[in-house]
Design a protein around this motif. Sequence first.
Motif, PDB file in Angstrom:
ATOM      1  N   ASP A 114       0.429  -0.937   0.654  1.00 11.78           N
ATOM      2  CA  ASP A 114       0.147  -0.056  -0.359  1.00 11.78           C
ATOM      3  C   ASP A 114       0.874   1.435   0.002  1.00 11.78           C
ATOM      4  O   ASP A 114       0.531   2.720   0.895  1.00 11.78           O
ATOM      5  CB  ASP A 114      -1.392   0.547   1.524  1.00 11.78           C
ATOM      6  CG  ASP A 114      -2.085  -0.767   1.223  1.00 11.78           C
ATOM      7  OD1 ASP A 114      -2.199  -1.516  -0.356  1.00 11.78           O
ATOM      8  OD2 ASP A 114      -2.569  -1.782   2.292  1.00 11.78           O
ATOM      9  N   SER A 115       2.171   1.166  -0.671  1.00  7.67           N
ATOM     10  CA  SER A 115       2.667   2.442  -0.847  1.00  7.67           C
ATOM     11  C   SER A 115       3.678   2.047  -2.327  1.00  7.67           C
ATOM     12  O   SER A 115       3.660   1.271  -2.959  1.00  7.67           O
ATOM     13  CB  SER A 115       3.457   2.433   0.445  1.00  7.67           C
ATOM     14  OG  SER A 115       4.561   1.516   0.509  1.00  7.67           O
ATOM     15  N   SER A 116       4.299   3.097  -2.184  1.00  2.98           N
ATOM     16  CA  SER A 116       5.217   3.242  -3.397  1.00  2.98           C
ATOM     17  C   SER A 116       6.728   2.541  -3.262  1.00  2.98           C
ATOM     18  O   SER A 116       7.238   2.081  -4.175  1.00  2.98           O
ATOM     19  CB  SER A 116       6.019   4.909  -3.675  1.00  2.98           C
ATOM     20  OG  SER A 116       4.977   5.497  -3.861  1.00  2.98           O
ATOM     21  N   GLY A 132      -0.946  -4.080  -3.010  1.00  2.00           N
ATOM     22  CA  GLY A 132      -1.238  -4.006  -1.317  1.00  2.00           C
ATOM     23  C   GLY A 132       0.133  -5.056   0.041  1.00  2.00           C
ATOM     24  O   GLY A 132       0.561  -5.230  -1.091  1.00  2.00           O
ATOM     25  N   THR A 133      -0.701  -5.489   0.363  1.00  2.00           N
ATOM     26  CA  THR A 133       0.168  -6.016   2.057  1.00  2.00           C
ATOM     27  C   THR A 133      -0.182  -7.785   1.652  1.00  2.00           C
ATOM     28  O   THR A 133       0.980  -8.439   2.298  1.00  2.00           O
ATOM     29  CB  THR A 133      -0.789  -5.963   3.295  1.00  2.00           C
ATOM     30  OG1 THR A 133      -2.010  -6.036   3.308  1.00  2.00           O
ATOM     31  CG2 THR A 133      -0.325  -4.064   3.155  1.00  2.00           C
ATOM     32  N   PHE A 154      -7.341   8.678   3.166  1.00  2.00           N
ATOM     33  CA  PHE A 154      -6.797   7.397   2.702  1.00  2.00           C
ATOM     34  C   PHE A 154      -5.578   6.609   3.089  1.00  2.00           C
ATOM     35  O   PHE A 154      -5.540   5.674   3.349  1.00  2.00           O
ATOM     36  CB  PHE A 154      -7.608   6.581   0.830  1.00  2.00           C
ATOM     37  CG  PHE A 154      -7.409   5.733  -0.070  1.00  2.00           C
ATOM     38  CD1 PHE A 154      -7.569   4.681   0.170  1.00  2.00           C
ATOM     39  CD2 PHE A 154      -5.594   5.712  -0.003  1.00  2.00           C
ATOM     40  CE1 PHE A 154      -7.018   3.043   0.156  1.00  2.00           C
ATOM     41  CE2 PHE A 154      -5.445   3.905  -0.614  1.00  2.00           C
ATOM     42  CZ  PHE A 154      -6.348   3.199  -0.190  1.00  2.00           C
ATOM     43  N   TRP A 155      -5.214   7.468   3.240  1.00  2.00           N
ATOM     44  CA  TRP A 155      -3.631   7.234   3.759  1.00  2.00           C
ATOM     45  C   TRP A 155      -3.565   6.979   4.529  1.00  2.00           C
ATOM     46  O   TRP A 155      -2.725   5.856   5.523  1.00  2.00           O
ATOM     47  CB  TRP A 155      -3.207   8.927   3.697  1.00  2.00           C
ATOM     48  CG  TRP A 155      -2.737   9.510   1.932  1.00  2.00           C
ATOM     49  CD1 TRP A 155      -3.029   8.616   1.432  1.00  2.00           C
ATOM     50  CD2 TRP A 155      -1.999  10.164   1.955  1.00  2.00           C
ATOM     51  NE1 TRP A 155      -3.145   9.411  -0.298  1.00  2.00           N
ATOM     52  CE2 TRP A 155      -2.288  10.857   0.566  1.00  2.00           C
ATOM     53  CE3 TRP A 155      -1.656  11.799   2.324  1.00  2.00           C
ATOM     54  CZ2 TRP A 155      -2.266  11.972   0.010  1.00  2.00           C
ATOM     55  CZ3 TRP A 155      -1.713  12.801   1.655  1.00  2.00           C
ATOM     56  CH2 TRP A 155      -1.617  12.903   0.340  1.00  2.00           C
ATOM     57  N   TRP A 178      -5.289  -0.288   8.010  1.00  2.00           N
ATOM     58  CA  TRP A 178      -4.618  -1.920   7.795  1.00  2.00           C
ATOM     59  C   TRP A 178      -4.177  -2.293   8.366  1.00  2.00           C
ATOM     60  O   TRP A 178      -3.441  -4.180   7.935  1.00  2.00           O
ATOM     61  CB  TRP A 178      -5.245  -1.697   6.430  1.00  2.00           C
ATOM     62  CG  TRP A 178      -6.423  -1.670   5.573  1.00  2.00           C
ATOM     63  CD1 TRP A 178      -7.669  -0.908   5.758  1.00  2.00           C
ATOM     64  CD2 TRP A 178      -7.230  -0.879   4.579  1.00  2.00           C
ATOM     65  NE1 TRP A 178      -8.526  -1.128   5.267  1.00  2.00           N
ATOM     66  CE2 TRP A 178      -8.120  -1.088   4.607  1.00  2.00           C
ATOM     67  CE3 TRP A 178      -6.151  -0.029   3.680  1.00  2.00           C
ATOM     68  CZ2 TRP A 178      -8.839  -0.055   3.180  1.00  2.00           C
ATOM     69  CZ3 TRP A 178      -6.795   0.267   2.239  1.00  2.00           C
ATOM     70  CH2 TRP A 178      -8.648   0.523   2.333  1.00  2.00           C
ATOM     71  N   LYS A 179      -2.863  -1.652   8.015  1.00  3.91           N
ATOM     72  CA  LYS A 179      -1.458  -2.452   8.778  1.00  3.91           C
ATOM     73  C   LYS A 179      -1.354  -2.847  10.502  1.00  3.91           C
ATOM     74  O   LYS A 179      -0.340  -3.581  10.774  1.00  3.91           O
ATOM     75  CB  LYS A 179       0.331  -1.637   8.496  1.00  3.91           C
ATOM     76  CG  LYS A 179       0.203  -1.431   7.176  1.00  3.91           C
ATOM     77  CD  LYS A 179       1.363  -0.294   6.464  1.00  3.91           C
ATOM     78  CE  LYS A 179       1.720  -0.019   5.208  1.00  3.91           C
ATOM     79  NZ  LYS A 179       2.465  -1.504   4.281  1.00  3.91           N
ATOM     80  N   VAL A 180      -1.809  -2.293  10.945  1.00  2.56           N
ATOM     81  CA  VAL A 180      -2.176  -2.964  12.151  1.00  2.56           C
ATOM     82  C   VAL A 180      -2.090  -4.861  12.615  1.00  2.56           C
ATOM     83  O   VAL A 180      -3.408  -5.602  11.915  1.00  2.56           O
ATOM     84  CB  VAL A 180      -3.594  -2.431  13.075  1.00  2.56           C
ATOM     85  CG1 VAL A 180      -3.607  -3.122  15.212  1.00  2.56           C
ATOM     86  CG2 VAL A 180      -2.900  -0.683  13.139  1.00  2.56           C
TER      87      VAL A 180
END
Length: 824
Positions: free
Chosen positions: A429-431, A455-456, A657-658, A664-666
């Motif tokens: 979920d990042s560049s 995504g992750t 959204f960021w 979502w990363k928890v």
Amino acid sequence: MKTDEVPVDQHFFDDLGANSLVMAHFCARVRKRDDLPSVSMKDVYGHPTIRGLAAALTDAPAEAPAAPPAEAPAPGSSLRYVLCGAAQLLVFAAYCFLAGLVTVEGYEWTDAGVGAVDVYLRSVVFGGSVLVGMCVLPVVAKWVLIGRWKATEFPVWGLAYLRFWTVKALLHANPMRLFAGNPLYVLYLRALGARIGKGVTILSPSLPVCTDLLTIGAGSVIRKDSFFLCYRAVAGRVETGPVTLGRDVYVGEKTVLDIRTSIGDGAQLGHSSALFEGQAVPAGRRWHGSPAQPTEVDYVRVPAAPCSTARRAAYGLASLLQLLLVYVPLAVGGGFLLLDLAPRLEVLLDPDVADMTSARFYAEALGVSVVFFAAVLVVGAVSVTLVPRVLNLLIRPDRVYPLYGLHYGAQRAITRMTNLKFFLWLTGDSSYVVHYLRAIGYDLSHVEQTGSNFGTEVRQETPYLVSVGRGTMVADGLSVLNADYSATSFRVTRAEIGPHSFLGNHIAYPSGGRTGGNVLLATKVMVPLDGEVRENVGLLGSPSFEIPRSVERDSSFDHLREGDEFRRRLTAKNRYNLRTMGLFLFVRWLHSLLFTVLGFAALAVHGTHGVAAGALVGASLFLGLVLTAGYYVLVERLITRFRSLVPRLCSIYEPHFWWQERLWKVPAAYLVALNGTPFKSLAWRLLGVRIGRRVFDDGAAITERTLTTIGDDCTLGPRSILQAHSQEDGTFKSDHIVLGAGVTVGTGALVHYGVSVGDGAQLAPDSFLMKGEDMPCLARWGGNPAVALRSDQIAPPARSARAKEIRTTTAEMTDTEIPTGAER
């Protein structure tokens, strides 16, 4: 549509600007009219004008009547719920005590070794004994507590369920799941009572629970992420039943086999498919879809190769020796050897010196946790990027290799190492995920950076044969199937995903997938392997059908993806994502520090030997789970500032959204240990889910907790998902999910955002309940996308006399619900 009249020949999507959410509401309103035929989203996409839809519904052949309504579940017993939870807590505490006692005695005995060789030998003996014990304990528990599984049913939270849960929990906690794809895995299932023929290959680590009800014929293959549990939970009751596979059967990836299903000799079930209760694939036939239906696609795409019984036995023995002689002593004895080389940490390791009130105790614990955390990162990075590249030199694309040899072992090792979750979780979920995927071998062409390219959760058989086109975005849950298997052979081939496409959640993408550029692959879609290459369209469902590539609502933020405004927002998103990565590295390290202090504190209190020390270590294991749950609940609630989410429609280049990506990363892996217990509902409630009483959660995932409402006595099946959001290209959408009382969500089913499910309704396994749907009370729906089931899709009751007896004596359940070994 925001118009008084809708011309009968205007296209719903192209001319009127409708979207799937609007049309889902339209379908729900039509279904409530007794004077109109039932309309599904598939009908709307296939006939996207009023005239065309009316003609199609008028000319449609007569179908079987709708399935009868489900039986309204009786309210559960709160007393039984509490007592079962207390008993489960005692079982878990006893397991922790046993683990602590074994750990302490093994630690003391191994630490008494003199020299590296002695420590190594003691590590082999101790580690091997623990490994064997963890594998044998579930087998013994199964035969003692259950005996032979039989087709029956019983309510959750009773004594029968307690025995069922104990066996299931022990099975899921044992290391034999790591042997998926190994002949030893088949032998283990046989020891549990499964009837499995020669030459069977099982790649799925999802261990069946009611193993006596599983029959697999010789030469069959079951791919990973397949579920054949031989039980299901419906309306607060556990139902067990047979799953029967004939000889030379092929079961594809991401499949679900419900109870009382069968596949005949030489038959195939394709990927992203499901057999509903009572379905049977005839011998020699090929089926796919959810629910499955006949097809001409051949899913066995690799020729056979010589693979003898001796080869299988040698591979299994070599794997076992490698584990016992290399990995186990490395894990057990490596720590002792490192501590001998390191400066003596008396404050932590010597119980006569350890003082939990001293600053030095915590300083040295801090140092140990930092070194350990850094070492794990370095070793993990090497394991993901360098070692697999060396192993990949042994494997050539498009070449057929026999199973259970050097090449097969190398391929399985590549799959395991390159699918480590940590780094993808960190960078997804990042560049920065683009750089990570390139480092492990992905071919990403000329990357068109979006800030959310992947995504992750992205997995593959081998990363060195994955090509993703420019500008393509991938949500969570992608599994690239670039290794084909038969009962005796395998082959790796390149999987290519076209440019400027969008892939939704939980998609299995096989090599040879017939999709090209600018394609929307919807959530849980079956990627086609036949027909023309699909381009400039969307695909939905299993089997898939065409839908519009995009709609007006999803393009409303396209101006933010162009020019200087895009570059400014992407830069801001990258900075925000970088801070998120740093935050969660700190969160993970702090968690490891807490565990370090907890572990050494247990040793400091009662030393390193004796029952008291074992009890303290066991207590630290018990408290570790409680601490982990409380810690990550607190982290998530702090991120949300103890507020509830609100429905959103926004661009992925907006700060909300960021922030949502950060949420979502928890980590939520700790929730797995709570499956099937009342404590899972407690954890959901602490995380913000509006959840009722006596909810039975057998392994569900809920992505947006505070947007989800679950009524009393609901039943959530294994690997079911309540996902209150969607992302398509550059647009993010979220809305509430509401489940009424007594609702059942089947194994592997996914409920999308904006959905309302009435009391007592039942959603079949592997179904996809699309956004905006309104499921009536006591309705039975299923399929991908889910629709009301017909009467011919509901299996007739097949309960044994014993099951009927249990059903009529629900209020007076005793230990006789499932016969114990003594009663056999």
